[in-house]
Design an enzyme around this catalytic site. Structure first.
Site, PDB file in Angstrom:
ATOM      1  N   CYS A 163       8.062  53.748  -1.252  1.00 17.80           N
ATOM      2  CA  CYS A 163       9.032  52.813  -1.830  1.00 17.80           C
ATOM      3  C   CYS A 163       8.472  52.226  -3.128  1.00 17.80           C
ATOM      4  O   CYS A 163       7.340  51.728  -3.157  1.00 17.80           O
ATOM      5  CB  CYS A 163       9.342  51.701  -0.834  1.00 17.80           C
ATOM      6  N   CYS A 197      16.717  49.484   2.669  1.00 13.83           N
ATOM      7  CA  CYS A 197      15.845  48.842   1.684  1.00 13.83           C
ATOM      8  C   CYS A 197      16.607  48.744   0.359  1.00 13.83           C
ATOM      9  O   CYS A 197      17.140  49.756  -0.116  1.00 13.83           O
ATOM     10  CB  CYS A 197      14.575  49.667   1.506  1.00 13.83           C
ATOM     11  N   TYR A 199      -5.777   3.270   7.374  1.00 18.22           N
ATOM     12  CA  TYR A 199      -5.105   2.067   6.878  1.00 18.22           C
ATOM     13  C   TYR A 199      -4.938   0.975   7.923  1.00 18.22           C
ATOM     14  O   TYR A 199      -4.240   0.004   7.696  1.00 18.22           O
ATOM     15  CB  TYR A 199      -3.733   2.408   6.277  1.00 18.22           C
ATOM     16  N   LYS A 213      11.061   3.346   0.962  1.00 19.59           N
ATOM     17  CA  LYS A 213      10.992   4.784   0.693  1.00 19.59           C
ATOM     18  C   LYS A 213      11.425   5.103  -0.742  1.00 19.59           C
ATOM     19  O   LYS A 213      12.453   4.605  -1.203  1.00 19.59           O
ATOM     20  CB  LYS A 213      11.904   5.537   1.661  1.00 19.59           C
ATOM     21  N   LYS A 218       2.561   4.664   1.312  1.00 18.12           N
ATOM     22  CA  LYS A 218       2.946   5.283   2.579  1.00 18.12           C
ATOM     23  C   LYS A 218       2.631   6.768   2.449  1.00 18.12           C
ATOM     24  O   LYS A 218       3.253   7.490   1.675  1.00 18.12           O
ATOM     25  CB  LYS A 218       4.432   5.068   2.836  1.00 18.12           C
ATOM     26  N   CYS A 235      10.364  47.429   5.107  1.00 19.09           N
ATOM     27  CA  CYS A 235      10.616  48.776   4.603  1.00 19.09           C
ATOM     28  C   CYS A 235       9.395  49.614   4.980  1.00 19.09           C
ATOM     29  O   CYS A 235       8.274  49.274   4.625  1.00 19.09           O
ATOM     30  CB  CYS A 235      10.791  48.755   3.083  1.00 19.09           C
ATOM     31  N   CYS A 247      14.561  51.416  -2.101  1.00 20.44           N
ATOM     32  CA  CYS A 247      14.455  52.863  -1.863  1.00 20.44           C
ATOM     33  C   CYS A 247      15.505  53.373  -0.891  1.00 20.44           C
ATOM     34  O   CYS A 247      15.557  54.562  -0.619  1.00 20.44           O
ATOM     35  CB  CYS A 247      13.056  53.214  -1.376  1.00 20.44           C
ATOM     36  N   ASP A 298       2.349  10.621   3.295  1.00 19.42           N
ATOM     37  CA  ASP A 298       3.228  11.545   3.996  1.00 19.42           C
ATOM     38  C   ASP A 298       2.381  12.619   4.667  1.00 19.42           C
ATOM     39  O   ASP A 298       2.186  13.710   4.147  1.00 19.42           O
ATOM     40  CB  ASP A 298       4.201  12.172   2.993  1.00 19.42           C
ATOM     41  N   GLU A 318       0.837  -1.199   0.000  1.00 21.33           N
ATOM     42  CA  GLU A 318       0.000   0.000   0.000  1.00 21.33           C
ATOM     43  C   GLU A 318       0.869   1.244   0.000  1.00 21.33           C
ATOM     44  O   GLU A 318       2.087   1.147   0.132  1.00 21.33           O
ATOM     45  CB  GLU A 318      -0.975   0.003   1.188  1.00 21.33           C
TER      46      GLU A 318
HETATM   47  S1  IVH Z   1       0.956   1.105   9.168  1.00 22.21           S
HETATM   48  C1  IVH Z   1       2.367  -0.418  13.226  1.00 22.21           C
HETATM   49  N1  IVH Z   1       0.441   2.028   6.822  1.00 22.21           N
HETATM   50  O1  IVH Z   1       4.247   5.905   8.511  1.00 22.21           O
HETATM   51  C2  IVH Z   1       2.472   0.203  11.918  1.00 22.21           C
HETATM   52  N2  IVH Z   1       1.641   3.418   8.328  1.00 22.21           N
HETATM   53  O2  IVH Z   1       6.996   5.636   9.299  1.00 22.21           O
HETATM   54  C3  IVH Z   1       1.329   1.075  11.700  1.00 22.21           C
HETATM   55  N3  IVH Z   1       2.161   5.639   7.442  1.00 22.21           N
HETATM   56  O3  IVH Z   1       3.653   6.127  11.941  1.00 22.21           O
HETATM   57  C4  IVH Z   1       1.499   1.910  10.570  1.00 22.21           C
HETATM   58  N4  IVH Z   1       1.215   5.352   5.481  1.00 22.21           N
HETATM   59  O4  IVH Z   1       2.051   7.343  10.377  1.00 22.21           O
HETATM   60  C5  IVH Z   1       1.008   2.282   8.003  1.00 22.21           C
HETATM   61  N5  IVH Z   1      -0.143   2.743   4.702  1.00 22.21           N
HETATM   62  C6  IVH Z   1       0.429   2.981   5.871  1.00 22.21           C
HETATM   63  C7  IVH Z   1       1.056   4.208   6.166  1.00 22.21           C
HETATM   64  C8  IVH Z   1       1.657   4.388   7.418  1.00 22.21           C
HETATM   65  C9  IVH Z   1       1.874   6.201   6.266  1.00 22.21           C
HETATM   66  C10 IVH Z   1       2.927   6.319   8.520  1.00 22.21           C
HETATM   67  C11 IVH Z   1       2.415   6.088   9.895  1.00 22.21           C
HETATM   68  C12 IVH Z   1       3.591   5.573  10.675  1.00 22.21           C
HETATM   69  C13 IVH Z   1       4.724   6.024   9.833  1.00 22.21           C
HETATM   70  C14 IVH Z   1       5.930   5.163  10.039  1.00 22.21           C
END
Ligand code: IVH
Length: 677
Positions: free
Chosen positions: A438, A415, A233, A321, A126, A433, A418, A128, A124
């Site tokens: 100006c 500035c 998730y 990552k 990740k 300024c 001016c 941000d 899945e």
């Molecule tokens: S599972 C016990 N699934 O990434 C593990 N985490 O770097 C529970 N995160 O603290 C997390 N997408 O905030 C999980 N699809 C995903 C995620 C995810 C982002 C974050 C989460 C976690 C951090 C760890």
């Protein structure tokens, strides 16, 4: 007797469930399955039963909680029942193979099996963003807590309540904890930063910061405005709830009403994972939220306990990552830019470099404090990044590459435009300024005044510069006196009669614009598009707004101390009073036009509109303005939320999607025009 008690308990629980369901429809779907009277009768009946049988009363019964209200426990500390663990990170396929090997080793030891065992993984995204744990009791959201240090987080329930995609009532009356990520969609991030740039507020470095900052807002209304989103998730205790696989628990979360990314791919081998990683590395740029990698989880929940966890991360999951979008280049120098309000900000002059498909030569350094904090020097090799493809930013210097010849960045005393002495505003990090004449400030003010979201006057930076130079523009109100100089203007090089005529027509047209736009165009510090709209609605006309005391301004929902002081101060400044007089004399509109209460009311009020394809009768902005004026809302995508799609030539995929949905009314431009009559 025992049997009777059991029956009463069951009856109470059933009634709670039923009320719960009505709450769900009412608060989540804006639908009433029963009349208010019937609902109240049911509630009264339950109250009576609970009173007669206090042993069956629970704290979060629909009888003791009103609607969406939850008690204010802003940012109190909360200990997580189950620690919120992190994920071990990997950056290459080799690490993933190691992970796979480790999982198999632990499991085969457990089963005393020698041969290779097959494991199903789920891949899945990740996300941000900011991780969140949300608790529901009997289907009702009762608390939301940030991750904090993994053990203790902050209670952000009230702010979470403002996020539309988080259900406040579930479709089933269950008590569960879910975890997910709060994100700010990229479209929202871009428009938020655009607004902040316009009102010369500090921009957010990236969507994650913006989401975090928003979640910690003291004013929940602001959270509502920012349109955060949430993707869930993880369902805590999913095995105890009877699920065998992670995929099953996600399906259940979706059934309960949670939003997920919908991206949960079953992968049986690391080789297959490899192909999917390549795919998502490309595809991620097309999503409306930021993802910094992938998460690979064991699908079979019964293996979680066997695999266990370290103190930091579970052994049943790992993250991969994506390579960072950052690049390095050389900082050749710093220039200091003067904005419309006089704010002086450092801009990095870089050796040209390509970032996410475009060449970057300049980047923001925000303010001098940030330069000091990041310890950036001229001559440094620096990391730069494009936050959601808008403004490139200098992230940090690569100190290891320093040669000793790098120079300190020294803020200016005068500035740069001016030459007047700069001041540092108290409590603020910015140099300013203060010279009202100006040229840089004038230029910024004028460009802002004529911009599309403001007075929408044709012409651009070059014309403004020329007119300032020639002394035609000293204040924004001077635009409305340009016609007196028509002959002189027509004689200017490169302009000519036709373009001057067009300019004067568009200046004339601007007088008719909505009060919200003229208010925005004034450039009152902190009053952007949103506040321009809000203040225009609240004040009805500028005379009322001019008279408002700070307390009255503060009483407006959405106006805080900073804005109230700024607006109050603006209307008490002698120079501003003179400019306003002139604008009024020129008959610029400072009066709210009431929403037309005519026959087309129901076609527009509360309805959503979108135009697609090449329009022949209208400009896209004109359609948007009409919709807003008549009480409708413009939205940007085709979904079930869309009521009307206005189609021009070659409409493309939006029309197709609307037709597939079957719920969207499709209009030609002519039909739209009819609707407005
Ligand atoms: S599972 C016990 N699934 O990434 C593990 N985490 O770097 C529970 N995160 O603290 C997390 N997408 O905030 C999980 N699809 C995903 C995620 C995810 C982002 C974050 C989460 C976690 C951090 C760890």
């Amino acid at each position: 007797m025992e049997k009777d008690r059991e029956n009463i308990k069951l009856k109470i629980e059933k009634m709670r469930g039923e009320l719960q369901r009505h709450n769900y429809y009412y608060y989540e779907k804006n639908e009433s399955l029963i009349s208010d009277v019937e609902y109240d009768m049911l509630l009264k009946k339950l109250e009576k039963l609970e009173k007669e049988n206090p042993e069956y009363k629970v704290i979060n019964s629909p009888t003791s909680i009103v609607g969406g209200g939850i008690k204010d426990s802003k940012f109190g500390k909360v200990t997580h029942k189950k620690s919120m663990l992190s994920l071990a990170n990997t950056y290459n396929l080799g690490d993933l193979e190691d992970f796979d090997g480790r999982v198999k080793r632990i499991l085969s030891k457990e089963n005393e099996e020698k041969e290779d065992i097959g494991i199903d993984y789920v891949l899945e995204l990740k996300l941000d963003g900011i991780s969140i744990s949300i608790h529901y009791e009997d289907g009702r959201l009762i608390q939301a807590v940030t991750r904090g240090d993994g053990k203790v987080g902050e209670d952000v329930t009230e702010n979470i309540m403002q996020i539309k995609s988080i259900p406040k009532y579930l479709k089933e009356s269950v008590s569960i904890e879910v975890r997910g990520e709060i994100v700010l969609p990229l479209t929202e991030f871009r428009s938020l930063n655009k607004k902040r740039l316009e009102s010369e507020e500090e921009v957010f470095a990236n969507p994650r910061n913006a989401a975090g900052g928003t979640l910690r807002q003291k004013d929940a209304n602001i959270v509502g405005e920012r349109n955060l989103d949430a993707y869930i998730y993880y369902l805590a205790d999913s095995e105890e709830l009877g699920f065998q696989t992670h995929i099953q628990s996600i399906k259940y979360l979706e059934e309960l009403g949670f939003k997920t990314t919908k991206i949960f791919e079953l992968c049986k081998t690391i080789e297959y994972l490899e192909t999917r990683i390549k795919y998502w590395e490309e595809k991620r740029n097309k999503l409306d939220y930021e993802t910094d990698g992938l998460v690979i989880k064991v699908n079979n929940l019964s293996l979680y306990e066997i695999l266990g966890a370290t103190t930091k991360a579970p052994r049943w999951a790992i993250s991969y990552k994506f390579p960072a979008k950052q690049v390095t280049t050389k900082l050749n120098g710093v220039t200091w830019q003067v904005g419309r309000t006089g704010k002086v900000t450092p801009v990095a002059e870089l050796e040209a470099v390509e970032v996410s498909g475009s060449i970057v030569r300049r980047a923001s350094l925000h303010n001098y404090d940030e330069v000091l904090r990041k310890d950036i020097k001229i001559g440094d090799t620096v990391f730069i990044e494009k936050a959601a493809e808008i403004i490139p930013q200098v992230i940090k210097p690569v100190k290891e590459l320093r040669e000793g010849t790098e120079e300190e960045i020294i803020p200016p005393i005068n500035c740069p435009v001016c030459n007047s002495i700069l001041e540092k505003e108290e409590g603020l990090v910015n140099l300013k300024c203060m010279n009202p004449h100006c040229k840089a400030k004038l230029q910024g003010k004028m460009e802002y005044f004529i911009s599309r979201d403001a007075m929408n006057i044709i012409g651009g930076a070059k014309i403004v510069e020329k007119f300032i130079e020639l002394g035609f523009l000293k204040e924004i109100s001077d635009f409305y006196e340009l016609y007196l100089k028509k002959d002189e203007l027509e004689k200017l090089d490169n302009l000519g009669r036709k373009s001057i005529e067009k300019l004067l027509v568009s200046i004339e047209e601007s007088k008719k614009l909505d009060y919200s736009k003229t208010l925005y165009a004034l450039g009152i510090p902190f009053v952007g598009k949103f506040l321009g709209g809000l203040l225009s609605k609240e004040s009805k006309n500028i005379d009322n707004l001019e008279k408002m005391e700070v307390e009255e301004l503060l009483a407006i929902d959405g106006v805080g101390e900073k804005v109230a002081q700024s607006v109050y101060g603006y209307f008490r400044d002698e120079n501003n009073i003179k400019i306003l007089e002139k604008l009024k004399e020129a008959k610029v509109n400072f009066q709210l036009e009431e929403v037309d209460q005519g026959s087309h009311l129901e076609e527009f009020i509360g309805k959503t509109f979108l135009a697609t394809g090449k329009l022949t009768h209208f400009k896209r902005q004109e359609i948007k303005d009409i919709v807003e004026k008549l009480g409708g809302t413009n939205i940007s995508g085709v979904s079930k939320k869309l009521d009307y799609l206005i189609v021009g030539e070659k409409p493309g995929s939006k029309l197709k999607k609307a037709e597939e949905l079957g719920t969207v009314k499709i209009l030609t431009e002519e039909e739209f025009l009819e609707l407005t009559k």
